[in-house]
Design a protein around this motif. Structure first.
Motif, mmCIF file in Angstrom:
data_model
loop_
_atom_site.group_PDB
_atom_site.id
_atom_site.type_symbol
_atom_site.label_atom_id
_atom_site.label_comp_id
_atom_site.label_asym_id
_atom_site.label_seq_id
_atom_site.Cartn_x
_atom_site.Cartn_y
_atom_site.Cartn_z
ATOM 1 N N GLU A 137 1.984 -7.955 9.927
ATOM 2 C CA GLU A 137 1.748 -9.254 10.539
ATOM 3 C C GLU A 137 1.018 -10.140 9.532
ATOM 4 O O GLU A 137 0.449 -9.665 8.546
ATOM 5 N N LEU A 138 1.013 -11.433 9.791
ATOM 6 C CA LEU A 138 0.350 -12.359 8.868
ATOM 7 C C LEU A 138 -1.142 -12.079 8.746
ATOM 8 O O LEU A 138 -1.755 -12.384 7.717
ATOM 9 N N ASP A 139 -1.723 -11.483 9.806
ATOM 10 C CA ASP A 139 -3.149 -11.170 9.751
ATOM 11 C C ASP A 139 -3.425 -9.821 9.103
ATOM 12 O O ASP A 139 -4.564 -9.345 9.107
ATOM 13 N N GLY A 140 -2.384 -9.188 8.532
ATOM 14 C CA GLY A 140 -2.560 -7.952 7.782
ATOM 15 C C GLY A 140 -2.353 -6.669 8.560
ATOM 16 O O GLY A 140 -2.341 -5.584 7.966
ATOM 17 N N ARG A 141 -2.172 -6.760 9.877
ATOM 18 C CA ARG A 141 -1.950 -5.537 10.677
ATOM 19 C C ARG A 141 -0.540 -4.997 10.415
ATOM 20 O O ARG A 141 0.419 -5.757 10.298
ATOM 21 N N LEU A 142 -0.432 -3.668 10.331
ATOM 22 C CA LEU A 142 0.872 -3.043 10.122
ATOM 23 C C LEU A 142 1.781 -3.359 11.299
ATOM 24 O O LEU A 142 1.406 -3.208 12.462
ATOM 25 N N LYS A 143 3.009 -3.801 10.990
ATOM 26 C CA LYS A 143 3.971 -4.173 12.020
ATOM 27 C C LYS A 143 5.071 -3.136 12.175
ATOM 28 O O LYS A 143 5.422 -2.748 13.289
ATOM 29 N N GLN A 144 5.614 -2.658 11.053
ATOM 30 C CA GLN A 144 6.758 -1.748 11.139
ATOM 31 C C GLN A 144 6.882 -0.913 9.873
ATOM 32 O O GLN A 144 6.684 -1.417 8.764
ATOM 33 N N ILE A 145 7.201 0.363 10.059
ATOM 34 C CA ILE A 145 7.571 1.245 8.955
ATOM 35 C C ILE A 145 8.982 1.764 9.244
ATOM 36 O O ILE A 145 9.169 2.534 10.200
ATOM 37 N N SER B 12 7.472 -15.337 8.449
ATOM 38 C CA SER B 12 6.939 -15.007 9.773
ATOM 39 C C SER B 12 6.278 -13.640 9.781
ATOM 40 O O SER B 12 5.613 -13.264 10.745
ATOM 41 N N GLU B 13 6.480 -12.882 8.699
ATOM 42 C CA GLU B 13 5.869 -11.578 8.514
ATOM 43 C C GLU B 13 5.790 -11.319 7.012
ATOM 44 O O GLU B 13 6.409 -12.022 6.210
ATOM 45 N N ILE B 14 5.011 -10.338 6.631
ATOM 46 C CA ILE B 14 4.916 -9.946 5.224
ATOM 47 C C ILE B 14 5.684 -8.633 5.079
ATOM 48 O O ILE B 14 5.236 -7.593 5.560
ATOM 49 N N ARG B 15 6.846 -8.684 4.456
ATOM 50 C CA ARG B 15 7.710 -7.505 4.369
ATOM 51 C C ARG B 15 7.957 -7.144 2.909
ATOM 52 O O ARG B 15 8.343 -8.000 2.103
ATOM 53 N N CYS B 16 7.725 -5.905 2.564
ATOM 54 C CA CYS B 16 7.956 -5.429 1.215
ATOM 55 C C CYS B 16 9.453 -5.309 0.946
ATOM 56 O O CYS B 16 10.193 -4.709 1.733
ATOM 57 N N SER B 17 9.890 -5.862 -0.186
ATOM 58 C CA SER B 17 11.320 -5.855 -0.512
ATOM 59 C C SER B 17 11.813 -4.484 -0.959
ATOM 60 O O SER B 17 13.031 -4.261 -1.032
ATOM 61 N N PHE B 18 10.916 -3.544 -1.259
ATOM 62 C CA PHE B 18 11.311 -2.229 -1.779
ATOM 63 C C PHE B 18 11.848 -1.328 -0.659
ATOM 64 O O PHE B 18 13.002 -0.904 -0.683
ATOM 65 N N HIS B 19 11.026 -1.060 0.366
ATOM 66 C CA HIS B 19 11.425 -0.168 1.446
ATOM 67 C C HIS B 19 11.426 -0.827 2.820
ATOM 68 O O HIS B 19 11.782 -0.187 3.813
ATOM 69 N N PRO C 72 0.803 -1.226 0.000
ATOM 70 C CA PRO C 72 0.000 0.000 0.000
ATOM 71 C C PRO C 72 0.840 1.282 0.000
ATOM 72 O O PRO C 72 0.286 2.376 -0.146
ATOM 73 N N HIS C 73 2.160 1.155 0.134
ATOM 74 C CA HIS C 73 3.031 2.324 0.088
ATOM 75 C C HIS C 73 3.238 2.791 -1.354
ATOM 76 O O HIS C 73 2.722 3.820 -1.773
ATOM 77 N N ARG C 74 3.966 1.985 -2.155
ATOM 78 C CA ARG C 74 4.242 2.371 -3.537
ATOM 79 C C ARG C 74 3.881 1.275 -4.535
ATOM 80 O O ARG C 74 4.220 1.355 -5.712
ATOM 81 N N GLY C 75 3.178 0.237 -4.066
ATOM 82 C CA GLY C 75 2.613 -0.740 -4.980
ATOM 83 C C GLY C 75 3.477 -1.929 -5.322
ATOM 84 O O GLY C 75 3.053 -2.772 -6.119
ATOM 85 N N ARG C 76 4.671 -2.055 -4.731
ATOM 86 C CA ARG C 76 5.537 -3.188 -5.069
ATOM 87 C C ARG C 76 4.841 -4.509 -4.736
ATOM 88 O O ARG C 76 4.174 -4.642 -3.719
ATOM 89 N N GLN C 77 4.966 -5.510 -5.629
ATOM 90 C CA GLN C 77 4.413 -6.832 -5.356
ATOM 91 C C GLN C 77 5.035 -7.360 -4.075
ATOM 92 O O GLN C 77 6.253 -7.370 -3.914
ATOM 93 N N LEU C 78 4.198 -7.831 -3.161
ATOM 94 C CA LEU C 78 4.697 -8.243 -1.846
ATOM 95 C C LEU C 78 5.441 -9.570 -1.896
ATOM 96 O O LEU C 78 6.460 -9.741 -1.242
ATOM 97 N N LYS C 79 4.900 -10.536 -2.627
ATOM 98 C CA LYS C 79 5.548 -11.840 -2.768
ATOM 99 C C LYS C 79 5.616 -12.203 -4.240
ATOM 100 O O LYS C 79 4.666 -11.993 -4.987
#
Length: 448
Positions: A134-142, A122-129, A108-115
């Protein structure tokens, strides 16, 4: 001596075949559900038009339940799978032992494909930034969180799309207002209840690129009376022209009797000739099986199949009717999924090839029974436009039949592109499945 059934000079029906059964035939097989249509043609624009494809993306692929993967492909927490169709991508992930979630595969930041592919995390982390959820979709870290004072953490989670399961298959629907999958499937789970798709495993998955619209490819498998011309080696044992065609709300089926002489065969095969065709035995090779006295081709296949499946189901297999052990139950769940019933393990899926409306992807899944611990799911084998299905050993004899079907598809697409007749014309009964599909497709395409 031939095996043609004597039905008093009239054309044989599937109900005549069911009368041969030595067990009680399930009610849903005995009951016919004839379609009612006020048209017998459809425009060819739905196969060749870019405009139709663009509307199809918005009106159909964003609004229907569609098969994404099997549950055993994401068995553990953190296991994820990428499903793509018509230029869209969705991330499916097991977020808890009994919970599967699905998200648009975009940061949701700049649109990079997540996977980019299936795996475990163990988490969903964008490779761009490096933003993580979290796995349940809650924001974990910016990272550098001070750069986003305008972002409310509770509102920057991953947007979920609808996900549900049936028969071990995982379905997604991008439409948040869609009816529940259970309601969408209607009577289908009742039809498949005895056949236990959820108790099987993914034995094989082969995908192939085809030079035709996805509907051209799919429709080649939605009727069987083409087989006399396309698959002549199967005509001695499969009664094409005797199919029962049934349509429901969001699914349809046709049932092809096997080991029965049909009206499209002009001669009467012997029992041995029928079994040779069934087993693909060469003329100069001996028949590798022994029939019991007075046994027909149909009763032989029923007997041996029942014993084979006894290894998986025990004596419960004695509750299965003969027809469930020998006939072909080919279902279509709108718009693009084709699971087979009974002892058959085939399931087809047809998708546009990315955003190209003139090519498509055909997926062949073998969903098979097993004994003991569930085997690991097969890895996908990807075939190019000119790679034959018969080159994949896991498909067995079916690979040769699929190659015969593919021989027609590119020619159909080319013919439609050059035709002056702007419609296709459907058969009066044997292509009711196709009419059902187009009628339902029109309903979606014309909806607000």
């Amino acid at each position: 001596m031939g095996e043609r059934l004597d039905v008093g000079g009239r054309r044989i029906s599937y109900q005549d075949v069911l009368d041969l059964d030595t067990k009680e035939v399930p009610k849903h097989i005995r009951q016919e559900s004839r379609g009612r249509f006020d048209f017998d043609e459809s425009g060819i624009d739905r196969y060749i038009s870019r405009e139709w494809h663009d509307r199809e993306k918005e009106k159909v692929w964003k609004r229907v339940w569609q098969l994404a993967c099997r549950e055993e492909q994401i068995p553990e927490v953190g296991d994820h799978f990428v499903y793509e169709i018509a230029g869209f991508s969705y991330l499916l992930i097991r977020s808890a032992p009994d919970k599967i979630r699905a998200y648009p595969n975009a940061c949701p930041h700049r649109g990079r494909q997540l996977k980019d592919f299936a795996g475990r995390c163990s988490e969903i982390r964008c490779s761009f930034h490096g933003i993580a959820w979290e796995l349940d979709g809650r924001l974990k870290q910016i990272p550098a969180e001070w750069e986003f004072p305008h972002v409310r953490k509770e509102e920057f989670g991953l947007s979920a799309v609808s996900v549900d399961t049936w028969g071990g298959f995982v379905f997604v629907n991008p439409d948040s207002d869609a009816e529940p999958l259970e309601k969408y499937l209607g009577e289908l789970p009742e039809h498949f209840a005895k056949w236990g798709m959820e108790d099987r495993y993914l034995e094989a998955h082969v995908s192939k690129l085809l030079r035709c619209n996805w509907k051209v490819a799919q429709e080649a498998f939605m009727e069987c009376w083409h087989a006399a011309a396309t698959h002549p080696q199967t005509v001695p044992y499969a009664a094409f022209g005797v199919c029962q065609v049934d349509v429901y709300e969001n699914f349809s089926r046709f049932i092809t009797p096997s080991e029965v002489v049909g009206p499209m065969l002009p001669w009467d095969p012997t029992t041995e000739e029928m079994l040779r065709a069934t087993m693909d035995i060469r003329v100069d090779e001996p028949l590798p099986v022994q029939l019991e006295p007075g046994e027909s081709a149909r009763s032989f296949i029923v007997r041996t199949t029942r014993e084979k499946w006894r290894a998986y189901l025990g004596d419960d297999i004695d509750e299965w009717a003969d027809c469930e052990l020998v006939d072909n139950f080919t279902y279509t769940v709108f718009p693009n999924i084709m699971p087979w019933g009974g002892v058959h393990k085939i399931c087809y899926r047809f998708r546009p090839n990315g955003d190209d409306h003139r090519t498509c992807i055909m997926d062949v899944f073998y969903v098979s029974p097993f004994v003991g611990e569930r085997p690991a799911p097969a890895q996908e084998v990807r075939l190019g436009f000119d790679d034959p299905f018969s080159g994949v050993p896991a498909l067995g004899i079916v690979g040769k039949i699929l190659d015969q079907d593919c021989f027609n598809m590119e020619k159909v697409q080319f013919g439609l592109e050059t035709a002056t007749k702007q419609t296709v014309t459907f058969a009066a009964y044997q292509e009711d499945n196709l009419k059902w599909m187009h009628q339902l497709m029109d309903r979606y395409m014309e909806a607000d």
